[in-house]
Structures are given as C-alpha cells and as structure tokens.
Design a protein around this motif. Structure first.
Motif, PDB file in Angstrom:
ATOM      1  N   GLU A  22       0.832  -1.213   0.000  1.00 27.28           N
ATOM      2  CA  GLU A  22       0.000   0.000   0.000  1.00 27.28           C
ATOM      3  C   GLU A  22       0.865   1.260   0.000  1.00 27.28           C
ATOM      4  O   GLU A  22       0.401   2.349  -0.342  1.00 27.28           O
ATOM      5  CB  GLU A  22      -0.984  -0.028   1.185  1.00 27.28           C
ATOM      6  N   LYS A  23       2.129   1.136   0.378  1.00 30.86           N
ATOM      7  CA  LYS A  23       3.090   2.262   0.362  1.00 30.86           C
ATOM      8  C   LYS A  23       4.181   2.001  -0.677  1.00 30.86           C
ATOM      9  O   LYS A  23       5.319   2.471  -0.531  1.00 30.86           O
ATOM     10  CB  LYS A  23       3.733   2.425   1.742  1.00 30.86           C
ATOM     11  N   ALA A 113      15.970   5.225  -2.748  1.00 30.31           N
ATOM     12  CA  ALA A 113      16.838   4.145  -2.281  1.00 30.31           C
ATOM     13  C   ALA A 113      16.372   2.795  -2.816  1.00 30.31           C
ATOM     14  O   ALA A 113      17.175   1.860  -2.939  1.00 30.31           O
ATOM     15  CB  ALA A 113      16.863   4.132  -0.752  1.00 30.31           C
ATOM     16  N   PHE A 136      15.439  11.434  -5.478  1.00 26.21           N
ATOM     17  CA  PHE A 136      16.004  12.226  -4.372  1.00 26.21           C
ATOM     18  C   PHE A 136      15.958  13.737  -4.619  1.00 26.21           C
ATOM     19  O   PHE A 136      15.620  14.515  -3.730  1.00 26.21           O
ATOM     20  CB  PHE A 136      17.457  11.816  -4.123  1.00 26.21           C
ATOM     21  N   LEU A 141      17.277  15.909  -1.666  1.00 29.88           N
ATOM     22  CA  LEU A 141      18.297  15.004  -1.114  1.00 29.88           C
ATOM     23  C   LEU A 141      19.299  14.580  -2.181  1.00 29.88           C
ATOM     24  O   LEU A 141      19.133  14.858  -3.365  1.00 29.88           O
ATOM     25  CB  LEU A 141      17.623  13.761  -0.515  1.00 29.88           C
TER      26      LEU A 141
END
Ligand code: T3D
Length: 262
Positions: A22-23, A113, A136, A141
């Motif tokens: 779900e994520k 990542a 990122f 980032l």
C-alpha cells in the motif's frame, strides 16, 4: 517475525519479498530491520546459496517512507546521516559483501533508495513496465544507498548526473540498453525468469561464484596489477574447492555436475 519482508527458503534460494504494497514497499524502520536480518541470514545459513529479492503489489520499492519524515509534525529536522548509517548503509554492505549471488526481480517502480538497492544487486531483472527513478532531487536530497557510486561507475558521469539531477523515470528497456540491469522481461514472466536464474545459481558452483562477485566488485577500484594478484589468490582458493574437483570430474565423465557450494 515481521511481515514487512516475506522470507522463504526453497532449493537453496532465499526469497525475500518487500511487503508494504500500500506504500509501494517504501522503507519504515520495521522493514529496514527485517530486510537486514534476512540478508544476514543469507550470510550465516549454509543452506542459502542464492538470494532472490522482489516486491509485492505493483511496485518494487519507493525508497524511504516519507510519511515517517513529515516536517509538518514539527520538531527538529531528522538526522539523515544517522538513518543512512543505521539502516541503509549496513544493508548495502551486506548485499555487496555476501559471497552468494543476489538476484533482483524489479516488479514495478523502483524509486529513491529502492532503485539503488536494486542496482546494487548482482543480477537484476526488471518487468518491462518497471521504472527506475532517482527521486532524491525532487525532495532536496542526494542519491544514497550507493547510488552515486554505482551509477557513476556503471553509466559514467553524464548519464549519472542527468538521471539523478533531473529525476526522470528510466524505463526497464533503457536501463537494460544502458547496462544498468541485466534484462527487461515481460511482466507476466518476470518472476519465473528471475527465479530460474536464481535456482540455476543456487545449484551451481557457489564457492566460485562468491569469489567472482568479489573480484568484479574490487575491479572498480583496483589497478590491473592488484587485480591480477587478486585473481591469482582467488583462483588458488577455487582450485582447492570441492566444486572445482566435481566440475572437472563431471566434465570428464560426461555427466551433470553436482555442486555443493564448497
Ligand atoms: O530519510 C532517510 O532516512 C534518508 C534516506 C532516503 C532514501 C530515499 O529513498 S529518499 C526518496 C524517497 N522516495 C521518494 O521520494 C519517492 C516518492 N514516491 C513517488 O515519487 C511516487 O509514489 C512513485 C513515482 C514512486 C510512484 O508513483 P505512482 O503515481 O505510481 O504511485 P503513487 O500514487 O504516488 O503512490 C501510491 C501510494 O504509495 C500512495 O499512497 P496513497 O495515496 O494511495 O495512500 C503514495 O503516497 C504511497 N507512496 C509512494 N511512495 C511513498 C509512499 N508513501 C510513503 N513514502 C513513499 N516513499
């Protein structure tokens, strides 16, 4: 036992499925800890001769769970150096130092990542519908999880810089054409094709495969002289392995070798 990473050992292959669909299988602390423990098991357990990494649902992994970094919750800014040191870097080091092959089946989007963990694996298959996104820069980032190291070495500076700074999705087909992954395959056959490779490796001469993995990684930073010496040392070890004796015997006896990984 966490269900954020599903773990299954069969035929010498340790299958790890990132499991927060779900994520898009983004990393929370629980999943970090579970993945690291599973890869540590691959180091420690002689029954494991190859690792197979994939994701559940429509994504492979969307990197860090940004819900856990919500600035609107207030408080001091998070120390992301600390989170890399505590979570991402140990996992990357475990994947790279494992003397067994790690096969990755990128079943859908791999971002942040998540993309760089996939790229750090030894043999990467991806579904044709998958995309690799160096997400990122969109949130201010830098590319972590070994991204700056692997992308610049594999792709060279021009592509590494454009991919990371523009954060445009790279298709599985382009990733294959650019040499970033091994193969882009039909979505329907991804898991089966990648698993065939994993099983083949798990029943192969895994002692030699582990040495090969290390040598190819070290070549990125060694001189030719250092690498020739490293090959000499590794071949000396390989030549004393039971797998080598079995491989040569099987060849001479015109039969299939039965490797034990020793
Ligand atoms: O923090 C540290 O410790 C430092 C280390 C950082 C490492 C990093 O990985 S930083 C990079 C973090 N990742 C991202 O910035 C990627 C964020 N996600 C996206 O850009 C998009 O979701 C994707 C391009 C990956 C996929 O897009 P799409 O349109 O296919 O899916 P979606 O609708 O955006 O996502 C589906 C659901 O997953 C959605 O939830 P909802 O609305 O259905 O409840 C979305 O919020 C959730 N999701 C996707 N990625 C993340 C996420 N939730 C939390 N964190 C995520 N990274």
């Amino acid at each position: 036992m966490s269900d954020t990473v599903l773990v299954d050992l069969a035929d010498g292959v340790l299958s790890l499925t990132l499991n927060r669909p779900e994520k898009l299988n983004s990393f929370n602390e629980e999943m970090h800890i579970a993945l690291r423990a599973a890869i540590q098991r691959a180091h420690d357990d002689n029954a494991v001769r190859a690792v197979f990494l994939t994701g559940s649902g429509r994504g492979f992994c969307a990197g860090q769970d940004l819900g856990d970094r919500d600035p609107r919750k207030g408080g001091a800014a998070p120390d992301l150096g600390k989170t890399l040191e505590t979570f991402y870097n140990p996992t990357l080091r475990l994947i790279r130092s494992l003397d067994k092959p790690v096969i990755c089946a990128v079943n859908g989007v791999a971002a942040g990542a998540g993309a760089n963990i996939a790229i750090a694996c030894d043999i990467v298959f991806a579904a044709k519908s998958a995309r690799f996104i160096q997400a990122f820069s969109k949130i201010g980032l830098i590319p972590d999880a070994g991204g700056t190291f692997n992308l610049s070495r594999i792709l060279g500076e021009p592509r590494a810089k454009a991919l990371t700074m523009l954060a445009e999705p790279l298709s599985a087909q382009d990733a294959m054409d650019w040499g970033l992954i091994w193969k882009a395959v039909d979505d329907e056959t991804l898991q089966a094709e990648a698993m065939v490779a994993a099983r083949k490796l798990a029943s192969g001469a895994t002692f030699g495969l582990g040495l090969t993995k290390r040598l190819i990684q070290e070549a990125a930073t060694n001189t030719l002289d250092q690498q020739l010496d490293a090959e000499k040392d590794a071949q000396q070890k390989a030549g004393k392995s039971a797998d080598y004796a079995e491989g040569v015997t099987a060849f001479l006896e015109k039969r299939q070798a039965e490797f034990k990984g020793r």
